[in-house]
Design a protein around this motif. Structure first.
Motif, PDB file in Angstrom:
ATOM      1  N   LEU A  75       0.826  -1.205   0.000  1.00  0.00           N
ATOM      2  CA  LEU A  75       0.000   0.000   0.000  1.00  0.00           C
ATOM      3  C   LEU A  75       0.863   1.259   0.000  1.00  0.00           C
ATOM      4  N   THR A  76       1.906   1.269   0.814  1.00  0.00           N
ATOM      5  CA  THR A  76       2.802   2.429   0.847  1.00  0.00           C
ATOM      6  C   THR A  76       3.474   2.621  -0.503  1.00  0.00           C
ATOM      7  N   TYR A  77       3.930   1.529  -1.099  1.00  0.00           N
ATOM      8  CA  TYR A  77       4.582   1.584  -2.413  1.00  0.00           C
ATOM      9  C   TYR A  77       3.635   2.168  -3.458  1.00  0.00           C
ATOM     10  N   VAL A  78       2.385   1.686  -3.464  1.00  0.00           N
ATOM     11  CA  VAL A  78       1.411   2.182  -4.432  1.00  0.00           C
ATOM     12  C   VAL A  78       1.094   3.656  -4.180  1.00  0.00           C
ATOM     13  N   SER A  79       1.003   4.064  -2.908  1.00  0.00           N
ATOM     14  CA  SER A  79       0.614   5.440  -2.593  1.00  0.00           C
ATOM     15  C   SER A  79       1.603   6.464  -3.143  1.00  0.00           C
ATOM     16  N   PHE A  80       2.865   6.070  -3.308  1.00  0.00           N
ATOM     17  CA  PHE A  80       3.860   6.991  -3.860  1.00  0.00           C
ATOM     18  C   PHE A  80       3.834   7.015  -5.387  1.00  0.00           C
ATOM     19  N   SER A  81       3.194   6.039  -5.996  1.00  0.00           N
ATOM     20  CA  SER A  81       3.234   5.937  -7.461  1.00  0.00           C
ATOM     21  C   SER A  81       2.004   6.520  -8.136  1.00  0.00           C
ATOM     22  N   VAL A  82       0.975   6.891  -7.374  1.00  0.00           N
ATOM     23  CA  VAL A  82      -0.264   7.385  -7.978  1.00  0.00           C
ATOM     24  C   VAL A  82      -0.316   8.906  -7.896  1.00  0.00           C
ATOM     25  N   PRO A  83      -0.888   9.565  -8.896  1.00  0.00           N
ATOM     26  CA  PRO A  83      -1.025  11.021  -8.868  1.00  0.00           C
ATOM     27  C   PRO A  83      -2.101  11.455  -7.883  1.00  0.00           C
ATOM     28  N   HIS A  84      -1.937  12.634  -7.327  1.00  0.00           N
ATOM     29  CA  HIS A  84      -2.852  13.096  -6.289  1.00  0.00           C
ATOM     30  C   HIS A  84      -4.273  13.261  -6.808  1.00  0.00           C
ATOM     31  N   PHE A  85      -4.427  13.682  -8.075  1.00  0.00           N
ATOM     32  CA  PHE A  85      -5.769  13.977  -8.568  1.00  0.00           C
ATOM     33  C   PHE A  85      -6.644  12.733  -8.669  1.00  0.00           C
ATOM     34  N   ALA A  86      -6.036  11.540  -8.681  1.00  0.00           N
ATOM     35  CA  ALA A  86      -6.813  10.295  -8.736  1.00  0.00           C
ATOM     36  C   ALA A  86      -6.413   9.363  -7.607  1.00  0.00           C
ATOM     37  N   ARG A  87      -5.933   9.918  -6.519  1.00  0.00           N
ATOM     38  CA  ARG A  87      -5.419   9.096  -5.429  1.00  0.00           C
ATOM     39  C   ARG A  87      -6.478   8.169  -4.846  1.00  0.00           C
ATOM     40  N   GLY A  88      -7.663   8.693  -4.585  1.00  0.00           N
ATOM     41  CA  GLY A  88      -8.712   7.865  -4.007  1.00  0.00           C
ATOM     42  C   GLY A  88      -9.100   6.715  -4.913  1.00  0.00           C
ATOM     43  N   LEU A  89      -9.247   6.997  -6.216  1.00  0.00           N
ATOM     44  CA  LEU A  89      -9.620   5.960  -7.175  1.00  0.00           C
ATOM     45  C   LEU A  89      -8.581   4.851  -7.230  1.00  0.00           C
ATOM     46  N   LEU A  90      -7.307   5.235  -7.332  1.00  0.00           N
ATOM     47  CA  LEU A  90      -6.267   4.234  -7.546  1.00  0.00           C
ATOM     48  C   LEU A  90      -5.954   3.441  -6.285  1.00  0.00           C
ATOM     49  N   ILE A  91      -5.934   4.099  -5.152  1.00  0.00           N
ATOM     50  CA  ILE A  91      -5.757   3.360  -3.903  1.00  0.00           C
ATOM     51  C   ILE A  91      -6.966   2.456  -3.669  1.00  0.00           C
ATOM     52  N   GLY A  92      -8.159   2.939  -4.056  1.00  0.00           N
ATOM     53  CA  GLY A  92      -9.348   2.106  -3.970  1.00  0.00           C
ATOM     54  C   GLY A  92      -9.243   0.857  -4.823  1.00  0.00           C
ATOM     55  N   LEU A  93      -8.647   0.986  -6.020  1.00  0.00           N
ATOM     56  CA  LEU A  93      -8.455  -0.180  -6.877  1.00  0.00           C
ATOM     57  C   LEU A  93      -7.520  -1.197  -6.232  1.00  0.00           C
ATOM     58  N   PHE A  94      -6.444  -0.706  -5.610  1.00  0.00           N
ATOM     59  CA  PHE A  94      -5.514  -1.621  -4.950  1.00  0.00           C
ATOM     60  C   PHE A  94      -6.187  -2.341  -3.778  1.00  0.00           C
ATOM     61  N   ILE A  95      -6.884  -1.584  -2.933  1.00  0.00           N
ATOM     62  CA  ILE A  95      -7.562  -2.213  -1.797  1.00  0.00           C
ATOM     63  C   ILE A  95      -8.642  -3.162  -2.292  1.00  0.00           C
ATOM     64  N   GLY A  96      -9.281  -2.791  -3.419  1.00  0.00           N
ATOM     65  CA  GLY A  96     -10.292  -3.665  -4.000  1.00  0.00           C
ATOM     66  C   GLY A  96      -9.726  -5.007  -4.417  1.00  0.00           C
ATOM     67  N   ALA A  97      -8.474  -5.009  -4.881  1.00  0.00           N
ATOM     68  CA  ALA A  97      -7.831  -6.277  -5.241  1.00  0.00           C
ATOM     69  C   ALA A  97      -7.670  -7.166  -4.014  1.00  0.00           C
ATOM     70  N   ALA A  98      -7.293  -6.550  -2.888  1.00  0.00           N
ATOM     71  CA  ALA A  98      -7.181  -7.324  -1.648  1.00  0.00           C
ATOM     72  C   ALA A  98      -8.545  -7.860  -1.227  1.00  0.00           C
ATOM     73  N   ASP A  99      -9.585  -7.037  -1.374  1.00  0.00           N
ATOM     74  CA  ASP A  99     -10.942  -7.477  -1.038  1.00  0.00           C
ATOM     75  C   ASP A  99     -11.396  -8.620  -1.928  1.00  0.00           C
ATOM     76  N   LEU A 100     -11.102  -8.499  -3.233  1.00  0.00           N
ATOM     77  CA  LEU A 100     -11.500  -9.545  -4.170  1.00  0.00           C
ATOM     78  C   LEU A 100     -10.826 -10.862  -3.804  1.00  0.00           C
ATOM     79  N   GLY A 101      -9.550 -10.811  -3.453  1.00  0.00           N
ATOM     80  CA  GLY A 101      -8.851 -12.026  -3.052  1.00  0.00           C
ATOM     81  C   GLY A 101      -9.472 -12.652  -1.820  1.00  0.00           C
TER      82      GLY A 101
END
Length: 403
Positions: A323-349
């Motif tokens: 999560l920390t690694y991903v948070s540094f790689s996403v742009p601020h303007f879409a931060r919620g969307l992209l972090i949501g996608l990552f957490i969604g992958a964990a939820d799907l698993g």
């Protein structure tokens, strides 16, 4: 802010602990409640997996809503809806259980995404890894006592009393959260200047922002590992009870104690500069694979304790590191969307750990199911290794080359 133990941060951790206390108690006792309503293994898998599946679907929506409206309103509304949804357990009906679990999956998507962004906003980049680790720790602390208390209560109290108590508890959490939200500064979306003018400029554009290799492969690794974790949480207590063993409380107590201690002690070793956390990722996946594999070979107390230790260490470090690694790689303007996608992958698993592994257990056996989970963790390790090699060869992540 450079203090992850500030009073405001501690309040965030506290409301998180209380919220997830209810989540873990429901997760542990609902399968037994469903059995009294006529559910079999397949139905239990569907009911329990519905939450994470709904959460996974709603993560990008939650992130987009947060990007547009901020975290404070989302946080309060999520707590309110969670309280209302718990009343659905007062009626022992399998269809209603499935509906309530779906609603709670939606709530979890909005609540956890909002809370993680709140945690990021509270702290400086230098402290982000520690803050996210401590927040993740707060989500797991309830699992040191929640499942154990729930399993004990089911032997002493009627289910309706237990869920009534959880409903009253959720009302208190809502009031606490409402008070906390009034102390927060409104969170707004990123300034327009940070958003690219050309919508087709590549992976950091509005249309292509989700195509980041870092995001996609990190999400794939998290998804595969979470399948094994979801299967263990959903089916291990039932498997042990069918074998006439009373070790479920012991397993979850050991795993979560190890997880809490490891997440607290290991928070300082998670990179907080955007570098690839390979020194944490690969050992964690190896331990997760071993922990699941040995559950498929024996149920002796020693094996259960060893599996609990391996899984506790693995999942203590894996999620916050990625999560920390991903948070540094996403742009601020879409931060919620992209972090949501990552957490969604964990939820799907985690959801597939119930939805897909339930049929595996029914068609073959529980040991085969656990061994399959271990194999998926190994596959996640190979995916992570391929990601590391590609990033190094492309010269896009010099830190990865030295791991």
């Amino acid at each position: 802010m450079d203090n992850p133990y500030s009073f405001r941060s501690l309040q965030v951790y506290a409301v998180t602990i209380l919220f997830y206390c209810i989540v873990y108690m429901v997760l542990m006792i609902l399968p037994f409640y469903a059995i009294t309503a006529g559910a079999g293994e397949m139905e239990i898998g569907l009911i329990m997996g519905t939450t994470m599946f709904a959460s996974m679907i709603c993560r990008p929506i939650a992130g987009t809503v947060i990007d547009r409206y901020g975290t404070r309103k989302v946080f309060v509304l999520a707590l309110l809806l969670f309280t209302v949804s718990l009343a659905g357990y007062f009626i022992p009906n399998l269809w209603l259980f499935g509906l309530v679990r779906a609603v709670q999956g939606i709530v979890a998507a909005f609540f956890s995404t909002a809370m993680e962004i709140i945690t990021m906003d509270l702290l400086s980049e230098k402290m982000r890894a520690q803050g996210l680790s401590l927040y993740s720790l707060a989500t797991m602390i309830p699992s040191t006592f929640g499942p154990t208390i729930a399993l004990l209560l089911k032997d002493w109290l009627p289910m309706i009393w237990i869920f009534g108590s959880l409903f009253m508890m959720s009302m208190g959490i809502f009031l606490f959260g409402l008070s906390l939200s009034r102390q927060m500064k409104p969170s707004a979306a990123a300034p327009p200047a940070e958003i690219p003018d050309d919508p087709a400029v590549g992976p950091l554009s509005r249309k292509g922002v989700w195509k980041s290799r870092t995001l996609l492969l990190s999400s794939a690794v998290m998804l595969l590992a979470s399948v094994a974790n979801g299967a263990i949480f959903t089916f291990l207590p039932l498997y042990l009870e069918k074998q006439g063993l009373k070790f479920a409380e012991l397993y979850f107590l050991i795993q979560t104690l190890v997880l809490v201690l490891t997440r607290f002690a290991g928070r300082k070793y998670i990179p907080s500069d955007g570098s690839f956390p390979g020194r944490i990722l690969f050992p964690a996946l190896a331990l997760a694979s071993l922990g699941s594999l040995i559950l498929g070979t024996s149920l002796s107390p020693a094996v259960l304790a060893a599996a609990a230790v391996f899984n506790g260490i693995a999942f203590a470090l894996l999620y916050p590191a990625l999560l920390t690694y991903v948070s540094f790689s996403v742009p601020h303007f879409a931060r919620g969307l992209l972090i949501g996608l990552f957490i969604g992958a964990a939820d799907l698993g985690f959801s597939l750990g119930a939805l897909a592994m339930g049929p595996v257990a029914s068609s073959f056996s529980f040991p085969v199911m656990f061994i399959t989970g271990g194999a998926l963790c190994l596959l996640a390790g190979f995916a992570g290794l391929g990601f590391r090699v590609r990033r190094t060869e492309n010269g896009k992540n010099r830190t990865a080359a030295g791991l």
